[in-house]
Write a protein that holds these residues in place. Structure first.
Motif, mmCIF file in Angstrom:
data_model
loop_
_atom_site.group_PDB
_atom_site.id
_atom_site.type_symbol
_atom_site.label_atom_id
_atom_site.label_comp_id
_atom_site.label_asym_id
_atom_site.label_seq_id
_atom_site.Cartn_x
_atom_site.Cartn_y
_atom_site.Cartn_z
ATOM 1 N N LEU A 1 -7.103 12.396 2.140
ATOM 2 C CA LEU A 1 -6.346 11.201 2.530
ATOM 3 C C LEU A 1 -6.204 11.118 4.047
ATOM 4 C CD1 LEU A 1 -3.686 11.351 -0.306
ATOM 5 C CD2 LEU A 1 -5.373 9.537 0.024
ATOM 6 N N TYR A 2 -6.163 12.249 4.716
ATOM 7 C CA TYR A 2 -6.155 12.263 6.180
ATOM 8 C C TYR A 2 -7.442 11.635 6.713
ATOM 9 C CZ TYR A 2 -5.771 14.152 10.944
ATOM 10 O OH TYR A 2 -5.698 14.297 12.312
ATOM 11 N N ALA B 1 -7.704 3.473 10.139
ATOM 12 C CA ALA B 1 -6.866 3.229 11.313
ATOM 13 C C ALA B 1 -7.530 2.340 12.365
ATOM 14 C CB ALA B 1 -6.435 4.563 11.936
ATOM 15 N N GLU C 1 0.977 9.389 1.137
ATOM 16 C CA GLU C 1 1.339 8.456 2.206
ATOM 17 C C GLU C 1 0.643 8.801 3.526
ATOM 18 O OE1 GLU C 1 3.235 5.749 2.060
ATOM 19 O OE2 GLU C 1 3.699 5.996 -0.061
ATOM 20 N N VAL C 2 -0.127 9.863 3.552
ATOM 21 C CA VAL C 2 -0.769 10.314 4.789
ATOM 22 C C VAL C 2 -1.605 9.220 5.454
ATOM 23 C CG1 VAL C 2 -2.547 11.880 5.704
ATOM 24 C CG2 VAL C 2 -0.701 12.775 4.286
ATOM 25 N N PRO C 3 -2.414 8.447 4.705
ATOM 26 C CA PRO C 3 -3.179 7.383 5.384
ATOM 27 C C PRO C 3 -2.289 6.387 6.108
ATOM 28 C CG PRO C 3 -4.036 7.749 3.177
ATOM 29 C CD PRO C 3 -2.771 8.536 3.281
ATOM 30 N N ILE C 4 -1.150 6.048 5.514
ATOM 31 C CA ILE C 4 -0.227 5.094 6.152
ATOM 32 C C ILE C 4 0.329 5.690 7.443
ATOM 33 C CG2 ILE C 4 1.877 3.737 5.845
ATOM 34 C CD1 ILE C 4 -0.420 2.877 4.065
ATOM 35 N N SER D 1 0.822 -1.214 0.000
ATOM 36 C CA SER D 1 0.000 0.000 0.000
ATOM 37 C C SER D 1 0.853 1.260 0.000
ATOM 38 C CB SER D 1 -0.937 -0.004 1.211
ATOM 39 O OG SER D 1 -0.204 -0.067 2.427
ATOM 40 N N SER D 2 1.975 1.253 0.726
ATOM 41 C CA SER D 2 2.869 2.412 0.729
ATOM 42 C C SER D 2 3.441 2.659 -0.656
ATOM 43 C CB SER D 2 4.015 2.200 1.729
ATOM 44 O OG SER D 2 3.537 2.060 3.045
ATOM 45 N N VAL E 1 -1.049 7.961 9.376
ATOM 46 C CA VAL E 1 -2.120 7.985 10.377
ATOM 47 C C VAL E 1 -2.329 6.587 10.967
ATOM 48 C CG1 VAL E 1 -4.590 8.345 10.731
ATOM 49 C CG2 VAL E 1 -3.281 9.963 9.345
ATOM 50 N N ILE E 2 -2.369 5.587 10.116
ATOM 51 C CA ILE E 2 -2.592 4.209 10.575
ATOM 52 C C ILE E 2 -1.483 3.761 11.517
ATOM 53 C CG2 ILE E 2 -2.616 1.801 9.800
ATOM 54 C CD1 ILE E 2 -4.061 2.839 7.255
ATOM 55 N N GLY F 1 -7.324 7.918 6.291
ATOM 56 C CA GLY F 1 -6.536 7.319 7.357
ATOM 57 C C GLY F 1 -7.329 7.183 8.650
#
Length: 252
Positions: free
Chosen positions: A230-231, A238, A175-178, A118-119, A180-181, A234
């Motif tokens: 995207l935030y 998360a 990459e923001v969701p990653i 995913s990244s 945050v997770i 996340g």
């Protein structure tokens, strides 16, 4: 166990971690170099591909210029190295995750592959979004805004620097969701707290966009809006990720 023995054990552990880090960096570097060498025969074509959004925005017959003596050779090589890095990105990220894997629980290790994939996908999607959509908007605006008395002929080195900055900005934005997770799963911050600071994140997104992108509103929106969206993605994913990585005793 004596203090000296404890100290020696700690020193041995630290050295073993350094050796492991060196090995992981070497493997990632070798992957990039192999891809780079395979692509080198097409370095000129790759640069032409990178320059296409700008060339489409320039008047017909226009070309870029090279003010440096070795720029016509060096810049295509740098572009090829960038493409090689993107292609080898899954290997690079896997080596990074593999380095931290010994510190994870068994139930967490099985999720390394999804995070690596995913990244990689998100970073490449961010770069592709910038190349195929954002550049067209930015370059069209810049060239239409230029006075008629100015002949627009971008220098290839300046163009490369600008493109690199934009690619990194959009790649990291996606990459923001990653981020945050991972922050939520590590317990560094809760989803509730991240929701509370949402207004500050929105303001920060527009500040970052204003600093990174050219001074037109459209390009700033094209960076700030995806960052905010995207935030939110996340924040949604998360909690699900945290539940999926719970240890058996935590799930009881």
């Amino acid at each position: 166990m004596s203090d000296d023995q404890n100290s020696n054990a700690a020193g041995d552990t630290f050295i073993s971690h350094l050796v492991e880090l060196r090995n992981r960096v070497m493997k990632a570097s070798i992957a990039i170099i192999i891809v780079f060498l395979c692509l080198m025969p097409w370095a000129g074509t790759i640069y032409d591909w990178l320059a296409m959004p700008m060339m489409l925005a320039l008047p017909e017959g226009s070309k870029m210029i090279a003010t440096g003596v070795i720029s016509p050779f060096l810049i295509p090589v740098k572009v090829t190295l960038l493409v090689a890095f993107l292609i080898a990105l899954p290997v690079v990220l896997y080596q990074a995750w593999a380095f931290i894997a010994p510190g994870l629980y068994t139930h967490e290790k099985k999720l390394i592959a999804p995070l690596v994939i995913s990244s990689s996908v998100l970073f490449i999607v961010g770069v592709a979004f910038c190349y195929f959509f954002v550049f067209g908007v930015i370059f069209k605006f810049i060239n239409e805004f230029a006075p008629a008395s100015i002949s627009v002929a971008p220098d290839i080195e300046s163009y490369f620097g600008f493109v690199m900055t934009m690619f990194i900005a959009f790649g990291l934005t996606f990459e923001v969701p990653i981020v945050v997770i991972v922050l939520v799963r590590m317990g560094l911050v809760t989803v509730e707290k991240l929701k509370e600071i949402r207004p500050y994140v929105i303001v920060g997104a527009f500040v970052i966009a204003a600093v990174v992108t050219p001074p037109d509103v459209m390009s700033q929106l094209l960076l700030a809006i995806p960052l905010c969206l995207l935030y939110e993605v996340g924040l949604i994913i998360a909690p699900m990720f945290a539940r999926a990585t719970q240890a058996p005793e935590e799930a009881v």
